[in-house]
Design a protein around this motif. Structure first.
Motif, PDB file in Angstrom:
ATOM      1  N   SER A   4      89.262  96.278 -38.342  1.00  0.00           N
ATOM      2  CA  SER A   4      88.867  96.494 -36.949  1.00  0.00           C
ATOM      3  C   SER A   4      87.796  95.505 -36.500  1.00  0.00           C
ATOM      4  N   ARG A   5      87.621  94.424 -37.263  1.00  0.00           N
ATOM      5  CA  ARG A   5      86.635  93.391 -36.925  1.00  0.00           C
ATOM      6  C   ARG A   5      85.269  93.983 -36.639  1.00  0.00           C
ATOM      7  N   ARG A   6      84.825  94.879 -37.521  1.00  0.00           N
ATOM      8  CA  ARG A   6      83.512  95.491 -37.366  1.00  0.00           C
ATOM      9  C   ARG A   6      82.406  94.454 -37.511  1.00  0.00           C
ATOM     10  N   SER A  54      82.662  96.816 -32.723  1.00  0.00           N
ATOM     11  CA  SER A  54      83.446  95.610 -32.970  1.00  0.00           C
ATOM     12  C   SER A  54      83.364  94.724 -31.741  1.00  0.00           C
TER      13      SER A  54
END
Length: 224
Positions: free
Chosen positions: A22-24, A47
């Motif tokens: 989740s592209r944290r 994110s």
């Protein structure tokens, strides 16, 4: 999305490299060990697309991530919550939501995969803590109580009453109690600090005092 996790051995230890999840961003979510599976779970955070409320668990046996179902009732997406594992559940308090800093309390049952609201969003008072982010929360199993210290509130809410105490949340009564701190010296109020619990003592290290210009703290304290 289930991502690939690379294992890299170096002189410090084992590092999990998250290629995609989740592209944290680097800060804001919670992470802990599921005592039922010994897996590593993460929830929430932020994110590039905004605040998150998804949950994943990493299996060290299978070396893979899997999404965790949460049911339809759940807390709003948020980051920088106070967090503690309580047996087969974990509890989150506060954090920053799309509406700002919040002071609600939620518990997630890792067996039933369900959320329960233990304390709704409420107006702060001397019996209810103000909404905050970046606080520490520890769990005392013998008394079924949670202790919350620190965190960043709005400047208008930072009265001496909030700056010089610890908040206690009782899981039986589901009520808050403000505990005044005593001692020859008291720590400066802080947020976003590393901490550890050893033998029922809370050890606090460093942190940041939020102001017009943030002040980095370099001290360490113990709360008995």
């Amino acid at each position: 999305m289930i991502s690939t996790v690379l294992m890299k051995q170096n002189s410090f230890g084992i590092v999990l490299l998250f290629e995609e999840l989740s592209r944290r961003q680097g800060a804001g979510g919670v992470a802990g060990i599921n005592p039922l599976t010994d897996g590593l779970f993460i929830w929430g955070g932020i994110s590039d697309e905004g605040l998150l409320d998804d949950m994943y668990e990493y299996s060290f046996d299978r070396s893979e991530w899997a999404t965790v179902s949460q049911g339809s009732i759940r807390p709003s997406a948020r980051q920088k919550v106070a967090f503690a594992v309580t047996g087969d559940s974990f509890v989150v308090f506060g954090g920053r939501t799309a509406s700002g800093k919040t002071n609600d309390v939620w518990r997630f049952n890792m067996t039933a995969h369900q959320w329960e609201c233990l304390y709704p969003v409420s107006d702060p008072s001397m019996s209810v803590p103000v909404g905050r982010l970046g606080a520490a929360m520890v769990y005392k199993a013998e008394s079924q109580q949670l202790f919350v210290y620190g965190g960043y509130c709005s400047d208008s809410a930072m009265s001496a009453d909030y700056q010089s105490g610890v908040w206690l949340f009782d899981l039986h009564s589901r009520g808050w109690t403000h505990l005044a701190m005593a001692g020859p010296a008291l720590p400066q109020w802080r947020s976003e600090f590393p901490y550890a619990v050893i033998a029922n003592r809370l050890y606090v290290f460093f942190g940041v005092q939020k102001a017009a210009l943030d002040v980095a703290l370099t001290d360490a304290w113990v709360f008995d």
